[in-house]
Write an enzyme that holds these catalytic residues in place. Sequence first.
Site, PDB file in Angstrom:
ATOM      1  N   PRO A 587      22.380 -27.743 -24.754  1.00  0.00           N
ATOM      2  CA  PRO A 587      21.108 -27.156 -24.167  1.00  0.00           C
ATOM      3  C   PRO A 587      20.216 -26.272 -24.965  1.00  0.00           C
ATOM      4  CG  PRO A 587      22.755 -26.924 -22.565  1.00  0.00           C
ATOM      5  CD  PRO A 587      23.460 -27.181 -23.709  1.00  0.00           C
ATOM      6  N   CYS A 588      18.908 -26.267 -24.867  1.00  0.00           N
ATOM      7  CA  CYS A 588      18.237 -25.776 -26.074  1.00  0.00           C
ATOM      8  C   CYS A 588      17.204 -24.489 -25.436  1.00  0.00           C
ATOM      9  CB  CYS A 588      17.099 -26.668 -26.648  1.00  0.00           C
ATOM     10  SG  CYS A 588      15.966 -27.305 -25.255  1.00  0.00           S
ATOM     11  N   ASN A 589      17.318 -24.503 -24.148  1.00  0.00           N
ATOM     12  CA  ASN A 589      16.669 -23.536 -23.387  1.00  0.00           C
ATOM     13  C   ASN A 589      16.451 -21.960 -24.040  1.00  0.00           C
ATOM     14  OD1 ASN A 589      18.008 -25.420 -21.761  1.00  0.00           O
ATOM     15  ND2 ASN A 589      17.683 -24.161 -19.846  1.00  0.00           N
ATOM     16  N   LEU A 591      16.605 -21.506 -27.149  1.00  0.00           N
ATOM     17  CA  LEU A 591      16.274 -21.495 -28.608  1.00  0.00           C
ATOM     18  C   LEU A 591      14.761 -21.900 -28.710  1.00  0.00           C
ATOM     19  CD1 LEU A 591      19.402 -23.552 -29.603  1.00  0.00           C
ATOM     20  CD2 LEU A 591      19.334 -21.154 -29.425  1.00  0.00           C
TER      21      LEU A 591
END
Length: 629
Positions: A587-589, A591
């Site tokens: 997950p990139c949330n 970042l």
Amino acid sequence: MAQDSGGDEDYVDWNTDDDLEIDNFQFSPSSSPVQPRAETLVGLAVATTSSNSPAETTDLVQMGFSDEIFASLYDMGFSLEMINRAIKETGPNAETSVIIDTISKYSSDCEAGSSKSKAIDHFLAMGFDEQKVIKAIHEHGEENMEDIANALLPCAEPEKSPVVKEEYDIDWSSEDDDVNYDMLVSDDENDPNSNENNNQMRSLVRMGFSELEASLAVERCGENVDIAELTDFLCAAQMARQFSEFHTDPEERKPDNKKRRIESKREPRSSADVEPVRLPNPMIGFGVPNEPGLITHRSLPKIAQGAPYFYYENVALAPIGVWETISRHLYGIAPEFVDSKYFCVANRKRGYIHNLPINNRFQIQPPQKYTINEAFPLSKQWWPAWDKRTKLNCILTVTGSAKLTNRIRNALRPHIGEPEPPQHVQRYVIDQCRKWNLVWVGQNKAAPLEPDEMENILGFPRNHTRGGGMSRTERIKSLGNSFQVDTVAYHLSVLKPMFPNGINVLSLFTGIGGGEVALHRLKIPMKVVVSVEITESNREILKDFWAQTKQKGVLVEFSDVQDLSNEKIERLMDKFGGFDLVIGGSPCNNLAGGNRVSRNGLEGDQSSLFFEYCRILEVVRARMARRAR
DNA sequence: CCAACTATGAGTTTTTCA
DNA sequence: TGAAAAACTCATAGTTGG
């Protein structure tokens, strides 16, 4: 898009979220009728076993370069790296003499950037004799640092103790070692002179480090430190070395930014922390189709070489320090940063860490349209001349609002009939179009992309995410979070000749199945896919895809990576015979730049699941290593 | 409760320009 | 070459309307 024809055999569909009930497993690899056709592998099989031969030029040719120029330059003794670098500078259509001039400039300058001078510097800094270094580099090629080191070691050791330069001054006092390297150390040991130093040396060598590296690490870290610290040091050093291939002077990096350092709670011992990542410009990684700058060889840390292959993805523009941490936890491999604008009409800057071979890549057919004009032919008649965009921005998880499109129309309406709207209006409209990625769909009407269009641009089959309980909002969100299939497929294409009978895939954070679609479009048979995806609707999408494309293999779906215990992984591997590929983008949330609320870095609630990827990968690797013995 | 819709900047990179 | 300006980003949370 092309679907598999023939084969009415049932696929086996698993959805065992909580328990592992895999009793009626009935897959027989040998009976699979899906075999790659010989003619589709032309030019690929040739070079699968040779890593360093001039056969590498074949894929350069595929990318549109003149093979004669390459062959002649190669024959003249220039390295591929130099040739690539020169072509990057001169352009692909330059005269041979110009390219040669450019290359010879590198070698005469002997400045940073040339890999040969880099290699010389590297070993000179360690205290080796210059003549011997040059000889070794000549014999082994400047790219094979390992071989050079091994060649130098026996003849150069006793008199000169290597001096370590400050460039490897890395904060190895860290305790946050989530990667359990110990699992890779065998217990059966027969050691006559067992002082600790030697034990550690031997362990490190068994883990794939050269003796030179091992002795360096022991000398550097002291004799009484944990083996994990030594490996951490070595991986970081490897990383530093690898980064230097992509990134230039670290001193250019901005000095300490007070609010950053979300990453490491520990204080760096000195300003010379881990060498920072610099994004390549142009962002083409080891190369993309139809662009100069192809690199077909790289040195991987030994510990990460070979099976199982893994492929990790995340946003390129993460907060400072994130990629350094990710890389450190993935064996020090430097990320390959690629912008998907080289594969489709939209930007998509992503970093990929993988241990796949990088020569003889190929793209899936047909290639996507590159420009807005080609990708959106209907918009051409409505596209204002003063909107100079030729590419779209990144496809995100939310789109522009209806009100916004109305504001744009209202701003333009008063100027119908004029040659052009006033500058300030143009400015406003263009800004909004760029910000919200709008396309022109009518007179004065700019609109966000439709989910169908997103699917297309990202390389998915039409209606991949449509129906089956997906709301429009969910569709956009899932698509915005997905792989760009063509890009990933380009990287994964090297697996095709390696696994003609198909592969076993462990797919973490599967989402809507970008990796699976990529493999399918590459026509790499998937014998087994164990998929982990938290969102039920996404799991359903993959399940539907699996059925619709008449996959012969087995699909097993889980929901939460945190529930995929080491024991479960072991049992899955027992059942299916291991995994050939571990693929996933965590997950990139926390970042992503669009997050204004909780851009907390890798320690964020969702993004910290990266460490689950590491854990699971380590379990698979340890198991595969045991099996290999 | 669900789905759709909308407002909400900063941090960092990339480009421009003197 | 370096400073300034421009450009861009796998998003969250609150609100509305049903």
